[in-house]
Design an enzyme around this catalytic site. Structure first.
Site, PDB file in Angstrom:
ATOM      1  N   ASP A 267       0.864  -0.914  -0.516  1.00 39.21           N
ATOM      2  CA  ASP A 267       0.137   0.029  -0.082  1.00 39.21           C
ATOM      3  C   ASP A 267       1.363   0.899   0.007  1.00 39.21           C
ATOM      4  O   ASP A 267       2.603   0.821   0.227  1.00 39.21           O
ATOM      5  CB  ASP A 267      -1.168   0.052   0.808  1.00 39.21           C
TER       6      ASP A 267
HETATM    7  C1  BGC Z   1      -5.114   3.041   0.062  1.00 40.34           C
HETATM    8  C2  BGC Z   1      -5.246   2.494  -1.383  1.00 40.34           C
HETATM    9  C3  BGC Z   1      -4.995   2.855  -2.076  1.00 40.34           C
HETATM   10  C4  BGC Z   1      -3.646   4.060  -2.682  1.00 40.34           C
HETATM   11  C5  BGC Z   1      -2.907   3.993  -3.756  1.00 40.34           C
HETATM   12  C6  BGC Z   1      -4.055   3.871  -0.470  1.00 40.34           C
HETATM   13  O1  BGC Z   1      -3.534   4.516   0.771  1.00 40.34           O
HETATM   14  O2  BGC Z   1      -5.356   2.624   1.131  1.00 40.34           O
HETATM   15  O3  BGC Z   1      -6.534   1.513  -1.022  1.00 40.34           O
HETATM   16  O4  BGC Z   1      -5.120   2.148  -3.757  1.00 40.34           O
HETATM   17  O5  BGC Z   1      -3.655   4.581  -1.589  1.00 40.34           O
HETATM   18  O6  BGC Z   1      -4.135   5.437  -3.662  1.00 40.34           O
END
Ligand code: BGC
Length: 631
Positions: A267
């Protein structure tokens, strides 16, 4: 069994191509493939283009600009050492231009085909914009309505969650990864994120292996079985080990037990965050731990970029270990035809988003997602001959609240609001409107600038009071009142957990004031999580849970209110009676004092422990009789 192969067998032509490419790549380029770099201009660090030119990039995210995709792709292909195309990635959660109901709403349809079709259209539009890979579906089981991200998943149940996970993977990816109308899917967030302590986003998670295997892992396994190409590890600690560097999750369960052969991305900033989380002394140790645990790609933290070469030099990692991580990334690029077709036709998007069937599908999906919670005396459906209806509430004419949380970057809201939908059903002049006081988060959303918030200046207490009185007066002058209430788009999603589940702001006060007039009142809820609406449930005769219904949401609400569609949605989550009632879910093991026993009906002395509305609840305009049932 995988229904769709994401990797060919050892001797396949793709495998040979990958090996041939790896053989000529420098270590620096291999590390480039393990990096997902930010295309957003606000990010610190070297401009994306510089990195691409120097060493290529596995992927780029947070960019949503078709022309720029082609420009950067040209740099990767013509100027980077081995000319490997970039995989452009973006969060396309419930629609690209045509916005579908949020995933929690899609799950309320209990129909995987609805979710599959929605994500197939989202994929088509996103791909036409130049996006190859979406960070979805989010398939975290969520049993705590306080957790903001409950809106992104399919609710509390592993069986429904698994069906929705597989359907969304099929929708995004289609039957063939090389299909140019689809995108790669990403099963996230692996795993257990929905069980964050206290429903507080990112808090640690403690789950027994039995809970994981029975409840939280099944949707992920279903995604693997449906052929999902990629996985995203979760942010938080699972049983004291961050998911980002959790070898048991990433290697033992995902790869070895389930046979997943795609790649895993962290993530955002997850690898770098291992230092903040106290699991690594510095970036070097963080990179080592994550890579050893089996994490292929570092999203945005540049920790792999900055440290892997040193780790190879000092002997902590071998080039074979790096190759093992790069291989599935290159394999997927070959399988999706990225080497043959790296560019996007810049004229395509306008044609694709203009297709009327996309709007039609969004309207149908929204109708199917809505849950009728109450309909005393068959107040609904309403007659189209009504001549004096008031539509009241802060969300009645809000495009953002109608489309819901998590839009793609730069999206301009363009939803049909409930006010517009109701107006379209009735004669000109039959509908009056007043929003009442605004609703706001106590702490603003950190992503406010990315069009999540209404971007209105804060209302003064005097203006709020005047708006309240105007709403009361407007309702007073009408024969029937439709109240449209719930949560703004920035009140559910990431960074959007809550302690209370009440209607925010003065909404309940306004509802009570209008109810006191003795007129027929219909409550339409727009929200991304279960709300504790105990007072409304006892007093307002008709309540429709419309969730965050997307571009055609207002039309779909009106279709249901006026009987052009039959509400058939069922709740995929329990509705708690209040915030402190969470977590709440139906599949609890029996205690020695079951709730139905005559003596011990309550575990709280100040309220019942049963949900306000249970999982699976949902009324209809039709009545059913099922006689002679036997167990
Ligand atoms: C979120 C993810 C997301 C990623 C990219 C993160 O803060 O938890 O779900 O896909 O950002 O934007």
């Amino acid at each position: 069994m995988n229904t769709m192969k994401t990797t060919d067998t050892a001797v396949s032509p793709t495998h040979m191509k990958v090996d041939a490419l790896l053989a000529k790549m420098s270590l620096e380029e291999k590390i480039g493939q393990l990096a997902q770099i930010s295309g957003a201009e606000f990010m610190p660090g070297p401009p994306a283009e510089e990195t691409v030119r120097k060493m290529g990039a596995g992927s780029m995210l947070w960019l949503n600009n078709t022309q720029r995709f082609n420009e950067l792709q040209k740099v990767a292909i013509e100027e980077s050492p081995s000319g490997i195309p970039i995989l452009f990635a973006l969060d396309v959660i419930h629609g690209y231009r045509t916005i579908f109901p949020v995933p929690l709403a899609l799950a309320s349809s209990w129909d995987p085909n609805v979710a599959e079709q929605a994500q197939a259209i989202a994929a088509k539009e996103a791909r036409a914009a130049g996006i190859h890979w979406t960070f979805g579906p989010m398939i975290d089981i969520a049993r705590d309505a306080r957790w903001g991200r409950i809106v992104e998943g399919a609710g509390e149940d592993p069986y429904l969650g698994s069906a929705m996970a597989a359907a969304q993977v099929r929708g995004f990816q289609g039957d063939d990864l090389a299909d140019p109308e689809h995108v790669l899917a990403c099963a996230k967030h692996f795993a257990g994120y929905g069980a964050a302590d206290g429903g507080r986003d990112y808090d640690p998670v403690f789950l027994s292996e039995a809970q994981l295997r029975n409840v939280y892992l099944p949707p992920f396994q279903a995604a693997v079985d449906a052929g999902v190409a990629t996985f995203m590890s979760a942010y938080m600690d699972l049983n004291n080990v961050p998911a980002t560097s959790n070898r048991w999750l990433l290697r033992d369960v995902l790869r070895e037990e389930w046979g997943f052969d795609g790649f895993i991305v962290s993530d955002a900033f997850g690898v770098g965050n291992l230092v903040i989380q106290g699991h690594a002394r510095d970036g070097q140790e963080a990179a080592l731990r994550a890579l050893k645990a089996g994490l292929n790609m570092d999203m945005a933290s540049s920790t792999y970029l900055g440290n892997l070469a040193n780790l190879v030099q000092d002997g902590s990692l071998t080039v074979d270990e790096i190759d093992e991580m790069v291989r599935p990334i290159l394999t997927l690029k070959f399988q999706m035809g990225l080497f043959e077709n790296p560019y996007v036709d810049e004229t395509l998007l306008d044609q694709v988003v203009a297709r009327p069937e996309h709007r039609q599908a969004a309207r149908l999906a929204a109708q199917r997602s809505m849950v009728l919670l109450r309909n005393e005396g068959n107040l609904l459906p309403l007659a189209k001959t009504l001549t004096n209806v008031a539509v009241i509430g802060p969300l009645a004419d809000s495009m953002q609240a109608t489309e819901g949380s998590w839009m793609v970057f730069g999206h301009q809201p363009a939803a049909v609001t409930v006010l517009q939908g109701v107006r379209a059903k009735l004669a000109d002049g039959a509908v009056s409107y007043a929003p009442g006081p605004d609703i706001n988060r106590d702490f603003p959303h950190p992503f406010g600038e990315f069009n999540l918030s209404e971007r209105k200046p804060l209302q003064s207490p005097e203006d709020a009071e005047a708006a309240f009185h105007m709403a009361v007066a407007t309702a007073q002058a009408a024969d029937l009142v439709i109240m449209v209430m719930g949560e703004n788009a920035d009140m559910a999603g990431e960074f959007a957990s809550r302690g209370s589940l009440n209607l925010p702001g003065r909404q309940e006060e306004l509802l009570k004031a209008v109810h006191a007039m003795g007129k027929p009142v219909v409550l339409v809820l727009l929200n991304g999580r279960p709300l504790s609406i105990s007072w409304a449930a006892a007093n307002i005769p008709a309540i429709l849970e419309a969730w965050e219904p997307g571009s055609e949401g207002g039309n779909a609400v009106a279709d249901i209110l006026f009987g052009d569609a039959n509400p058939g949605g069922k709740l995929p989550v329990c509705f708690p009676r209040h915030g402190s009632h969470a977590p709440l879910y139906y599949a609890r093991t029996l205690t020695h004092q079951p709730e139905h026993s005559p003596m011990y009906r309550s575990r709280y002395w100040d309220s019942p422990t049963t949900p306000l509305y249970p999982f699976g609840f949902g009324l209809s305009y039709t009545t059913f009789a099922i006689p002679d049932l036997q167990l």
